[in-house]
Structures are given as C-alpha cells and as structure tokens.
Design a protein around this motif. Structure first.
Motif, PDB file in Angstrom:
ATOM      1  N   VAL A  21       0.933  -1.289   0.125  1.00 23.69           N
ATOM      2  CA  VAL A  21      -0.039   0.168  -0.121  1.00 23.69           C
ATOM      3  C   VAL A  21       0.928   1.258   0.178  1.00 23.69           C
ATOM      4  CG1 VAL A  21      -1.844   1.280   1.485  1.00 23.69           C
ATOM      5  CG2 VAL A  21      -1.932  -1.179   1.303  1.00 23.69           C
ATOM      6  N   SER A  22       1.962   1.414   0.980  1.00 26.25           N
ATOM      7  CA  SER A  22       2.760   2.677   0.954  1.00 26.25           C
ATOM      8  C   SER A  22       3.665   2.632  -0.076  1.00 26.25           C
ATOM      9  CB  SER A  22       3.320   2.591   2.279  1.00 26.25           C
ATOM     10  OG  SER A  22       4.033   1.490   2.627  1.00 26.25           O
ATOM     11  N   SER A  23       4.274   1.485  -0.663  1.00 20.33           N
ATOM     12  CA  SER A  23       5.098   1.444  -1.770  1.00 20.33           C
ATOM     13  C   SER A  23       4.314   1.878  -2.916  1.00 20.33           C
ATOM     14  CB  SER A  23       5.637  -0.119  -1.832  1.00 20.33           C
ATOM     15  OG  SER A  23       6.668  -0.270  -2.666  1.00 20.33           O
ATOM     16  N   SER A  24       3.180   1.294  -2.959  1.00 25.85           N
ATOM     17  CA  SER A  24       2.492   1.759  -4.195  1.00 25.85           C
ATOM     18  C   SER A  24       2.194   3.523  -4.441  1.00 25.85           C
ATOM     19  CB  SER A  24       0.846   1.232  -4.485  1.00 25.85           C
ATOM     20  OG  SER A  24       0.992  -0.029  -4.562  1.00 25.85           O
ATOM     21  N   GLU A  25       1.741   3.837  -3.285  1.00 23.32           N
ATOM     22  CA  GLU A  25       1.666   5.328  -3.211  1.00 23.32           C
ATOM     23  C   GLU A  25       2.973   5.880  -3.381  1.00 23.32           C
ATOM     24  OE1 GLU A  25      -0.731   8.314  -0.358  1.00 23.32           O
ATOM     25  OE2 GLU A  25       0.767   7.016   0.797  1.00 23.32           O
ATOM     26  N   ARG A  26       3.979   5.548  -2.883  1.00 19.13           N
ATOM     27  CA  ARG A  26       5.156   6.307  -2.986  1.00 19.13           C
ATOM     28  C   ARG A  26       5.675   6.386  -4.333  1.00 19.13           C
ATOM     29  NH1 ARG A  26       7.582   3.754   0.876  1.00 19.13           N
ATOM     30  NH2 ARG A  26       8.318   1.739  -0.278  1.00 19.13           N
ATOM     31  N   ALA A  27       5.579   5.106  -5.063  1.00 24.06           N
ATOM     32  CA  ALA A  27       6.064   4.903  -6.345  1.00 24.06           C
ATOM     33  C   ALA A  27       5.381   5.748  -7.425  1.00 24.06           C
ATOM     34  CB  ALA A  27       5.912   3.369  -6.683  1.00 24.06           C
ATOM     35  N   VAL A  28       3.963   5.806  -7.305  1.00 22.45           N
ATOM     36  CA  VAL A  28       3.256   6.859  -7.841  1.00 22.45           C
ATOM     37  C   VAL A  28       3.968   8.162  -7.679  1.00 22.45           C
ATOM     38  CG1 VAL A  28       0.968   7.770  -8.371  1.00 22.45           C
ATOM     39  CG2 VAL A  28       1.024   5.357  -8.228  1.00 22.45           C
ATOM     40  N   ARG A  29       3.842   8.742  -6.498  1.00 24.05           N
ATOM     41  CA  ARG A  29       4.246  10.231  -6.108  1.00 24.05           C
ATOM     42  C   ARG A  29       5.619  10.267  -6.851  1.00 24.05           C
ATOM     43  NH1 ARG A  29      -0.065  10.562  -6.004  1.00 24.05           N
ATOM     44  NH2 ARG A  29      -1.573  10.092  -4.176  1.00 24.05           N
ATOM     45  N   ARG A  30       6.604   9.464  -6.830  1.00 17.34           N
ATOM     46  CA  ARG A  30       7.815   9.614  -7.482  1.00 17.34           C
ATOM     47  C   ARG A  30       7.682   9.641  -9.076  1.00 17.34           C
ATOM     48  NH1 ARG A  30      11.602   5.237  -4.092  1.00 17.34           N
ATOM     49  NH2 ARG A  30      11.702   6.866  -2.165  1.00 17.34           N
ATOM     50  N   ALA A  31       6.899   8.726  -9.634  1.00 17.92           N
ATOM     51  CA  ALA A  31       6.657   8.804 -10.936  1.00 17.92           C
ATOM     52  C   ALA A  31       6.063  10.126 -11.654  1.00 17.92           C
ATOM     53  CB  ALA A  31       5.928   7.490 -11.399  1.00 17.92           C
ATOM     54  N   GLU A  32       5.354  10.815 -10.848  1.00 20.34           N
ATOM     55  CA  GLU A  32       4.918  11.936 -11.273  1.00 20.34           C
ATOM     56  C   GLU A  32       5.967  13.277 -11.390  1.00 20.34           C
ATOM     57  OE1 GLU A  32       2.374  12.792  -7.832  1.00 20.34           O
ATOM     58  OE2 GLU A  32       0.586  12.170  -8.898  1.00 20.34           O
ATOM     59  N   SER A  33       7.095  12.954 -11.043  1.00 23.86           N
ATOM     60  CA  SER A  33       8.136  13.768 -11.376  1.00 23.86           C
ATOM     61  C   SER A  33       9.095  13.478 -12.614  1.00 23.86           C
ATOM     62  CB  SER A  33       9.097  13.943 -10.202  1.00 23.86           C
ATOM     63  OG  SER A  33       9.847  12.647  -9.944  1.00 23.86           O
ATOM     64  N   LEU A  34       8.727  12.333 -13.128  1.00 15.90           N
ATOM     65  CA  LEU A  34       9.235  12.074 -14.303  1.00 15.90           C
ATOM     66  C   LEU A  34       9.330  12.927 -15.641  1.00 15.90           C
ATOM     67  CD1 LEU A  34       8.906   8.115 -14.307  1.00 15.90           C
ATOM     68  CD2 LEU A  34      11.029   9.205 -13.753  1.00 15.90           C
ATOM     69  N   SER A  35       9.999  12.882 -16.484  1.00 13.81           N
ATOM     70  CA  SER A  35       9.990  14.159 -17.577  1.00 13.81           C
ATOM     71  C   SER A  35       8.860  13.638 -18.735  1.00 13.81           C
ATOM     72  CB  SER A  35      11.442  14.349 -18.104  1.00 13.81           C
ATOM     73  OG  SER A  35      11.872  13.245 -18.705  1.00 13.81           O
ATOM     74  N   ALA A  36       8.466  12.361 -18.783  1.00 12.54           N
ATOM     75  CA  ALA A  36       7.614  11.858 -19.846  1.00 12.54           C
ATOM     76  C   ALA A  36       6.203  11.427 -19.181  1.00 12.54           C
ATOM     77  CB  ALA A  36       8.136  10.684 -20.450  1.00 12.54           C
ATOM     78  N   THR A  37       5.114  11.478 -19.847  1.00 10.85           N
ATOM     79  CA  THR A  37       4.001  11.124 -19.412  1.00 10.85           C
ATOM     80  C   THR A  37       3.853   9.630 -19.510  1.00 10.85           C
ATOM     81  OG1 THR A  37       2.944  13.291 -20.000  1.00 10.85           O
ATOM     82  CG2 THR A  37       1.563  11.636 -19.453  1.00 10.85           C
ATOM     83  N   TYR A  38       3.235   8.941 -18.579  1.00 13.98           N
ATOM     84  CA  TYR A  38       3.091   7.508 -18.480  1.00 13.98           C
ATOM     85  C   TYR A  38       1.623   7.198 -18.036  1.00 13.98           C
ATOM     86  CZ  TYR A  38       8.185   6.835 -18.920  1.00 13.98           C
ATOM     87  OH  TYR A  38       9.441   6.780 -19.422  1.00 13.98           O
TER      88      TYR A  38
END
Length: 185
Positions: free
Chosen positions: A100-117
């Motif tokens: 649960v926390s790992s999913s939330e953390r990974a999504v928040r980090r992915a929001e800072s990537l330069s490309a849209t996924y």
C-alpha cells in the motif's frame, strides 16, 4: 510531467464504495473500523504477467482487476481490489501491508518523471512480486496491452532478492533479471 490516470469502470468503483458501507462489514478487521471515513483513490488497473522463462519470451499480461488505495485523512491506510466476473465488476478484497505505502510512494515519484506515463500495477505471482508499470502509451486502453520496450517498471517493496525495490527499470532489464538471477537452480 503528470501521470495520466484513467478512471476505473464505474461499476468497479461502486462495488468498492458498497463494500465500505457499514452494513457490509463482515469482520472486526482493523481496516473495517470507521470504514465510512475511507475514500477510494488512485484507481489502478491490475494486470497479471504470464510466467517468463527466457529473455526471448514475449511478455503477455492480462487485466485481473482494479485496485483503489483507501485514504483516511489524506493518507493511504489500505487498498480495495475488484475483479471482473460474468456479472461485471465486483468487490474482491481489502488489502493492507507494505504494498500500500510502496504503491503510493512509487506513484508520487513517477509524477516527477519528464515523460507522461499511464500507471498500472503488474503482478508477477510466481515471483511474489508487484510492480508499478509505467506504460509509455498514456492514451492506451488501461485494460489492454503488455509491457513493452518503452515502458518502465518499478518493483514495489518488498521486492524479491536480486531486485531493487523503488527503482524504475526498463522492461528488458527486468526480464533479464527474472530469467537469470532469479532462475531456479
């Protein structure tokens, strides 16, 4: 760039909201306490990867459900998963634990990537592994497709031995790890 999070099917979300209703409480599970204060958030399609035995195998994933983080006071405290049945989308089960926390953390980090996924979850049950699958085609149907060469995979913690959790890697790199370092002796 922001992630492109597609809405879950309306019936899937309705089934989660119905499961959170006090009249449907089945056990004294801690997540069930004050369930009306829980709000479903961050719907992600859950795909299951077919077993991979060789780096040359083509990857095949199929949609198995939708997972919603359950937030209380803006913090993820659990998750609820739905599954597709002959009668449509239905609530399957509640989840707690490190994913649960790992999913939330990974999504928040992915929001800072330069490309849209497009974020998805990819389950590898034979390896006891769950990844955040960042699908490069952000406009794709979230129910279709398999991991491709332009996609990123973020193994969620806890990851199996030999796989770094919380680190985005390419699909080919993960397949190589799965078929060499994690191959049975």
């Amino acid at each position: 760039m922001p992630l492109r999070i597609h809405p879950a099917p309306a019936a899937a979300e309705r089934s989660v909201r119905a499961a959170l209703h006090p009249a449907t409480a089945h056990s004294p599970h801690p997540l069930h306490e004050n369930r009306t204060a829980l709000a479903p958030a961050l719907p992600l399609p859950v795909h299951r990867l077919s077993p991979v035995s060789s780096p040359d195998d083509s990857l095949h994933a199929r949609l198995t459900g939708w997972r919603f983080l359950l937030e209380r006071g803006g913090k993820a405290v659990g998750a609820a998963e739905t599954m597709l049945t002959a009668d449509g989308w239905t609530f399957s089960h509640f989840l707690e634990g490190p994913y649960v926390s790992s999913s939330e953390r990974a999504v928040r980090r992915a929001e800072s990537l330069s490309a849209t996924y497009q974020p998805r979850l990819l389950s590898l049950p034979e390896r006891y592994m769950l990844t955040l699958w960042l699908h490069a085609d952000a406009a794709a149907d979230p129910a279709a497709g398999s991991p491709g060469p332009d996609d990123l995979l973020v193994p969620l913690a806890p990851a199996p031995p030999g796989i770094a959790a919380d680190t985005a890697i390419g699909t080919d790199e993960l397949v190589a790890l799965l078929t060499t370092r994690l191959a049975p002796a």
